[in-house]
Design an enzyme around this catalytic site. Structure first.
Site, short mmCIF file in Angstrom:
data_model
loop_
_atom_site.label_atom_id
_atom_site.label_comp_id
_atom_site.label_asym_id
_atom_site.label_seq_id
_atom_site.Cartn_x
_atom_site.Cartn_y
_atom_site.Cartn_z
N GLU A 143 -5.56 -8.58 1.08
CA GLU A 143 -6.17 -8.17 2.36
C GLU A 143 -7.62 -7.83 2.14
OE1 GLU A 143 -4.36 -4.90 4.60
OE2 GLU A 143 -2.37 -5.66 4.09
N GLU B 115 0.80 -1.24 0.00
CA GLU B 115 0.00 0.00 0.00
C GLU B 115 0.82 1.28 0.00
OE1 GLU B 115 -3.12 0.18 2.87
OE2 GLU B 115 -4.06 -1.67 2.20
C1 BGC Z 1 -3.02 -2.22 5.93
C2 BGC Z 1 -3.02 -2.90 7.27
C3 BGC Z 1 -4.11 -2.31 8.15
C4 BGC Z 1 -5.45 -2.51 7.50
C5 BGC Z 1 -6.63 -1.98 8.28
C6 BGC Z 1 -4.40 -1.95 5.39
O1 BGC Z 1 -4.43 -0.68 4.87
O2 BGC Z 1 -2.21 -2.90 5.01
O3 BGC Z 1 -1.76 -2.77 7.84
O4 BGC Z 1 -4.10 -2.84 9.45
O5 BGC Z 1 -5.45 -1.88 6.25
O6 BGC Z 1 -6.56 -0.61 8.44
#
Ligand code: BGC
Length: 466
Positions: free
Chosen positions: A365, A164
């Site tokens: 993610e 990111e």
């Molecule tokens: C990130 C994580 C973060 C998650 C929730 C993503 O942007 O890669 O590190 O904990 O979002 O905010």
């Protein structure tokens, strides 16, 4: 049911990052990261916490890998802590750091869990002065990647260069709500370019080290919708789409920065003047594209109060546009709209914009925070966490992704290879400290007891039912 509808060979995984779970920030000769410096400044983290202990994962690797084994997932996405391996951001790798990750990879091997390792998940060594605003940090990162590739190239399942870069640029260098806390607004764009250059140099380094696994980048995408039909809202929505999504995807996949939206050209001069040789490095061919998806963004002209509780900052209030709430959707603990259909939109947009040059995609993610609490089962006293809202969130998103790539829409050309839940464990959620729980497993931040939540048992059933 969901498990049986997953494409053949589809990877189910869970994700974490070093700074958010490891703790032990002063052990093994680890150097200071920009996040250690940031969290020690009063007022930066909502609950005043640091990540000195985080989820204490550094001391609990066997237990945490056992949780993944019992969960029945295929792969674990974690990050290497750069300051544990190169405390000063340069020089040879620190043995204690190497040993720690060797032990983790040994355990994963024994448990039959594959690995996806991220080289940079925000914990820039603080010794690298200027951080990503300084072009030299990209060179330092390329050197780190080369040593890591040589050391771990035959052990890591797949590689992610940077996580990111949009969030680091926007939150860390433009708005100052993340480390290193710089509020440069549009003057933050060199930090974007240097992270992308670091990404490209890392791809070249990993290839030079002849690593066995596939190599990709992780970008967060948020489909952008104008708040109204007005011309002003539409103009700022396309500006935000460029800032949040396209600046980070276009150069990687197309080898060029997006054209600045009409009227905003002067803001993008830093990117208009970059050396074409850099773009060749940035667009090194990838084996996969990592997509993080959490929520869409609704944009309206004019400054206004930000829609997310973690986003409050003076810099944000000075912007000529703002994020608006979505009254039509339920929200997560962070106040983020729960809108799984927009994951389908994000996949459609990827297919439409990048078509044949898009490599296989992995959802690296996806997840949600809720105010989870441990309760004792009235029958047998077993500790439980009833997080039905998280189950609904994850099931709807995984379903939306599978539908998007198997339906008749634009995304049907995408070769979707996997889905990683953020996160295995409740952890240090950056500027929100310990106030936002994203885990499939609850963590008690006083004694570090792990309690699998209902969502953990749900994911185990999905994995089993394949
Ligand atoms: C990130 C994580 C973060 C998650 C929730 C993503 O942007 O890669 O590190 O904990 O979002 O905010």
């Amino acid at each position: 049911d969901l498990g049986s509808r997953l494409p053949a060979g589809f990877t189910l995984g869970v994700a974490t990052s070093a700074f958010q779970i490891e703790g032990a920030t002063h052990e093994g000769g680890r150097g200071e990261s920009v996040w250690d410096a940031f969290t020690s400044q009063p007022g930066r983290v909502v609950d005043g916490s640091t990540a000195d202990r985080a989820a204490d994962h550094y001391h609990r690797v066997p237990e945490d890998v056992e949780l993944m084994h019992d969960l029945g997932i295929d792969s674990y996405r974690f990050s290497f802590a750069w300051p544990r391996l190169q405390p000063e951001g340069k020089g040879s790798l620190k043995q204690a750091g190497v040993d720690f990750y060797e032990r983790l990879l040994d355990r994963l091997d024994a448990a039959g869990v594959a690995s996806m390792a991220t080289l940079f998940h925000w914990d820039t060594p603080n010794e690298l002065r200027g951080g990503w605003f300084n072009r030299d940090t990209a060179q330092r990162f390329g050197d780190f990647a080369l040593q890591m590739g040589e050391r771990f190239g035959d052990r890591v399942g797949s590689w992610v260069t940077v996580n990111e870069p949009a969030t680091v640029t926007l939150e860390g260098y433009a708005l100052g709500v993340h480390a290193p806390g710089a509020s440069r607004l549009f003057n933050a764009l060199p930090a974007a370019h240097h992270q992308l250059l670091g990404h490209g140099l890392a791809v070249q380094a990993l290839r030079a080290a002849d690593v066995t696994g596939p190599i990709g980048i992780v970008n967060v995408h948020s489909p952008v919708v104008p708040a109204s039909g007005s011309e002003a809202d539409a103009a700022f929505a396309s500006l935000f789409d460029v800032l949040h999504n396209r600046i980070f995807a276009d150069p990687v996949l197309l080898g060029r920065y997006p054209v600045a939206p009409e009227g905003f050209e002067p803001l993008f001069s830093a990117l208009a003047d970059v050396d074409p040789a850099d773009l060749l490095v940035i667009s090194e061919k990838l084996d996969f594209y990592g997509l993080n998806y959490y929520a869409p963004s609704k944009i309206a002209a004019g400054s206004g109060a930000p829609a997310t509780p973690d986003g409050a900052s003076a810099a944000m209030a000075s912007l000529p546009f703002h994020l608006e709430a979505w009254p039509e959707f339920p929200v997560t603990g962070f106040g983020w709209p729960i809108a799984p259909e927009f994951l389908g939109t994000a996949l459609d947009d990827l297919a439409t914009r990048y078509g044949d040059v898009l490599p296989p995609v992995v959802i690296t993610e996806n997840g949600a925070s809720f105010a989870d609490a441990v309760t004792l089962d009235p029958d047998d006293g077993t500790p439980r966490v009833h997080d039905g809202a998280r189950i609904d969130y994850l099931a709807a998103h995984l379903d939306a992704a599978v539908r998007a790539v198997s339906g008749g829409g634009a995304a049907s050309v995408i070769d979707l290879r996997g889905y990683y839940v953020w996160s295995l464990l409740d952890n240090f959620e950056w500027a929100a400290g310990y106030t936002q729980r994203f885990g499939l497993v609850h963590v008690d931040f006083d004694d570090f007891t792990r309690t699998p939540k209902d969502s953990y048992h749900w994911l185990r059933r999905v994995a089993e039912s394949r």
